[in-house]
Scaffold this motif. Structure first.
Motif, mmCIF file in Angstrom:
data_model
loop_
_atom_site.group_PDB
_atom_site.id
_atom_site.type_symbol
_atom_site.label_atom_id
_atom_site.label_comp_id
_atom_site.label_asym_id
_atom_site.label_seq_id
_atom_site.Cartn_x
_atom_site.Cartn_y
_atom_site.Cartn_z
ATOM 1 N N PHE A 9 0.853 -1.197 0.000
ATOM 2 C CA PHE A 9 0.000 0.000 0.000
ATOM 3 C C PHE A 9 0.884 1.240 0.000
ATOM 4 O O PHE A 9 1.645 1.473 0.940
ATOM 5 C CB PHE A 9 -0.922 0.015 1.221
ATOM 6 C CG PHE A 9 -1.933 -1.099 1.228
ATOM 7 C CD1 PHE A 9 -2.983 -1.098 0.323
ATOM 8 C CD2 PHE A 9 -1.829 -2.143 2.126
ATOM 9 C CE1 PHE A 9 -3.912 -2.119 0.319
ATOM 10 C CE2 PHE A 9 -2.756 -3.163 2.142
ATOM 11 C CZ PHE A 9 -3.801 -3.159 1.235
ATOM 12 N N GLU A 13 -2.247 5.598 -1.366
ATOM 13 C CA GLU A 13 -3.349 4.681 -1.068
ATOM 14 C C GLU A 13 -3.799 4.806 0.383
ATOM 15 O O GLU A 13 -4.997 4.805 0.685
ATOM 16 C CB GLU A 13 -2.937 3.241 -1.354
ATOM 17 C CG GLU A 13 -2.935 2.872 -2.826
ATOM 18 C CD GLU A 13 -2.499 1.449 -3.049
ATOM 19 O OE1 GLU A 13 -3.342 0.622 -3.436
ATOM 20 O OE2 GLU A 13 -1.302 1.155 -2.841
ATOM 21 N N ARG A 14 -2.825 4.922 1.283
ATOM 22 C CA ARG A 14 -3.168 5.056 2.700
ATOM 23 C C ARG A 14 -3.798 6.412 2.981
ATOM 24 O O ARG A 14 -4.774 6.505 3.734
ATOM 25 C CB ARG A 14 -1.904 4.849 3.548
ATOM 26 C CG ARG A 14 -1.479 3.381 3.608
ATOM 27 C CD ARG A 14 -0.150 3.213 4.320
ATOM 28 N NE ARG A 14 0.963 3.523 3.435
ATOM 29 C CZ ARG A 14 2.127 3.997 3.830
ATOM 30 N NH1 ARG A 14 2.340 4.268 5.107
ATOM 31 N NH2 ARG A 14 3.099 4.214 2.958
ATOM 32 N N TRP A 16 -5.483 8.206 0.795
ATOM 33 C CA TRP A 16 -6.805 8.138 0.160
ATOM 34 C C TRP A 16 -7.780 7.349 1.029
ATOM 35 O O TRP A 16 -8.933 7.767 1.249
ATOM 36 C CB TRP A 16 -6.652 7.500 -1.225
ATOM 37 C CG TRP A 16 -7.922 7.066 -1.864
ATOM 38 C CD1 TRP A 16 -8.994 7.846 -2.167
ATOM 39 C CD2 TRP A 16 -8.258 5.746 -2.280
ATOM 40 N NE1 TRP A 16 -9.979 7.082 -2.755
ATOM 41 C CE2 TRP A 16 -9.554 5.792 -2.838
ATOM 42 C CE3 TRP A 16 -7.587 4.516 -2.264
ATOM 43 C CZ2 TRP A 16 -10.189 4.675 -3.346
ATOM 44 C CZ3 TRP A 16 -8.214 3.396 -2.771
ATOM 45 C CH2 TRP A 16 -9.503 3.482 -3.302
ATOM 46 N N HIS A 17 -7.345 6.224 1.559
ATOM 47 C CA HIS A 17 -8.202 5.367 2.368
ATOM 48 C C HIS A 17 -8.684 6.086 3.629
ATOM 49 O O HIS A 17 -9.883 6.161 3.914
ATOM 50 C CB HIS A 17 -7.447 4.093 2.753
ATOM 51 C CG HIS A 17 -8.219 3.187 3.662
ATOM 52 N ND1 HIS A 17 -8.178 3.316 5.031
ATOM 53 C CD2 HIS A 17 -9.049 2.147 3.407
ATOM 54 C CE1 HIS A 17 -8.947 2.396 5.587
ATOM 55 N NE2 HIS A 17 -9.486 1.676 4.629
ATOM 56 N N ALA A 64 -8.363 9.972 -7.180
ATOM 57 C CA ALA A 64 -8.086 8.549 -6.960
ATOM 58 C C ALA A 64 -8.324 7.741 -8.239
ATOM 59 O O ALA A 64 -7.552 6.820 -8.551
ATOM 60 C CB ALA A 64 -8.942 8.015 -5.826
ATOM 61 N N HIS A 68 -5.518 5.522 -10.021
ATOM 62 C CA HIS A 68 -5.680 4.090 -10.292
ATOM 63 C C HIS A 68 -5.445 3.766 -11.770
ATOM 64 O O HIS A 68 -4.811 2.750 -12.101
ATOM 65 C CB HIS A 68 -7.085 3.630 -9.885
ATOM 66 C CG HIS A 68 -7.229 3.339 -8.428
ATOM 67 N ND1 HIS A 68 -7.536 4.305 -7.508
ATOM 68 C CD2 HIS A 68 -7.099 2.178 -7.724
ATOM 69 C CE1 HIS A 68 -7.601 3.772 -6.304
ATOM 70 N NE2 HIS A 68 -7.331 2.477 -6.405
ATOM 71 N N THR A 73 -3.043 0.246 -10.816
ATOM 72 C CA THR A 73 -3.596 -0.423 -9.640
ATOM 73 C C THR A 73 -5.072 -0.785 -9.807
ATOM 74 O O THR A 73 -5.632 -1.471 -8.945
ATOM 75 C CB THR A 73 -3.438 0.467 -8.383
ATOM 76 O OG1 THR A 73 -3.900 1.789 -8.679
ATOM 77 C CG2 THR A 73 -1.984 0.554 -7.967
#
Length: 217
Positions: A9, A13-14, A16-17, A64, A68, A73
């Motif tokens: 990750f 990504e972290r 965004w999450h 995002a 991606h 991803t």
């Protein structure tokens, strides 16, 4: 297959999450306030907070999606139902018998088949429905003179509310599944970015040669 600790990750990504999670919780809180289910905020404050949070989330989604598509991803979300039934059986029965999880994460398959289907439903159905109905509701003054505008607004509001409650249900199930097994073991990869996964010889050779910083053990 070799089992290795790999940083799967990325920092984005972290970010965004957790940012998405914070904004969704804020939308849940402000949305309940708009509907009068709590009085922690005045109505106007709840509407303003809900609108600002929604616009921030839309901006995050757009960025995002771009990320991606440009990083490749998106492959993690390609459906593969070949191992779906064992995963469903595990969550419905095996987990209560302390069985091992049937799915092993891979470098290009971070999510199990059930997760992929759930995330696809969220990203391709629920989020767009929230997005479209929310913007349409927000811009009502521009189309209020259209035929049957009030009836259409009621339908749009209902769709927005239903999709909102479905997203709340997803969040609750997501949090519940984190408690299955070792909670921190599930959460830690999204904090540190590192998780134990299965690598093919080709993937292991690629990482050792091109991205050795991602191998952690």
């Amino acid at each position: 297959m070799a089992e290795r600790k790999v940083k799967i990750f990325t920092r984005f990504e972290r970010f965004w999450h957790w940012t998405q999670a914070l904004l969704i919780v804020t939308l849940m809180f402000s949305g309940l306030g708009v509907h009068g289910l709590h009085h922690a905020l005045y109505f106007g404050q709840a509407v303003t907070l809900h609108t600002i949070s929604a616009l921030c989330l839309i901006a995050l989604w757009v960025f995002a999606i771009f990320w991606h598509l440009t990083t490749g991803t998106w492959r993690h979300y390609v459906p593969d139902i070949s191992g779906l039934w064992p995963v469903i059986r595990y969550y419905a029965y095996g987990v209560f018998k302390c069985e091992a999880h049937p799915y092993h994460k891979g470098f290009w398959r971070k999510h199990n088949p059930l997760q992929v289907l759930a995330y696809l439903g969220l990203k391709l159905v629920l989020f767009p429905t929230m997005w479209i109905t929310g913007i349409t509701y927000l811009t009502y003054e521009f189309w209020q003179s259209a035929p049957n505008a009030s009836a259409k607004l009621e339908l749009i509001a209902s769709l927005h509310l239903i999709s909102g409650y479905l997203i709340v249900s997803f969040v609750l199930i997501h949090v519940y599944l984190l408690t299955v097994g070792h909670f921190f073991e599930h959460v830690r990869p999204m904090i540190t970015g590192v998780d134990t996964i299965d690598l093919t010889p080709e993937e292991e050779a690629y990482l050792e040669t091109s991205e050795p910083h991602r191998l952690k053990g």
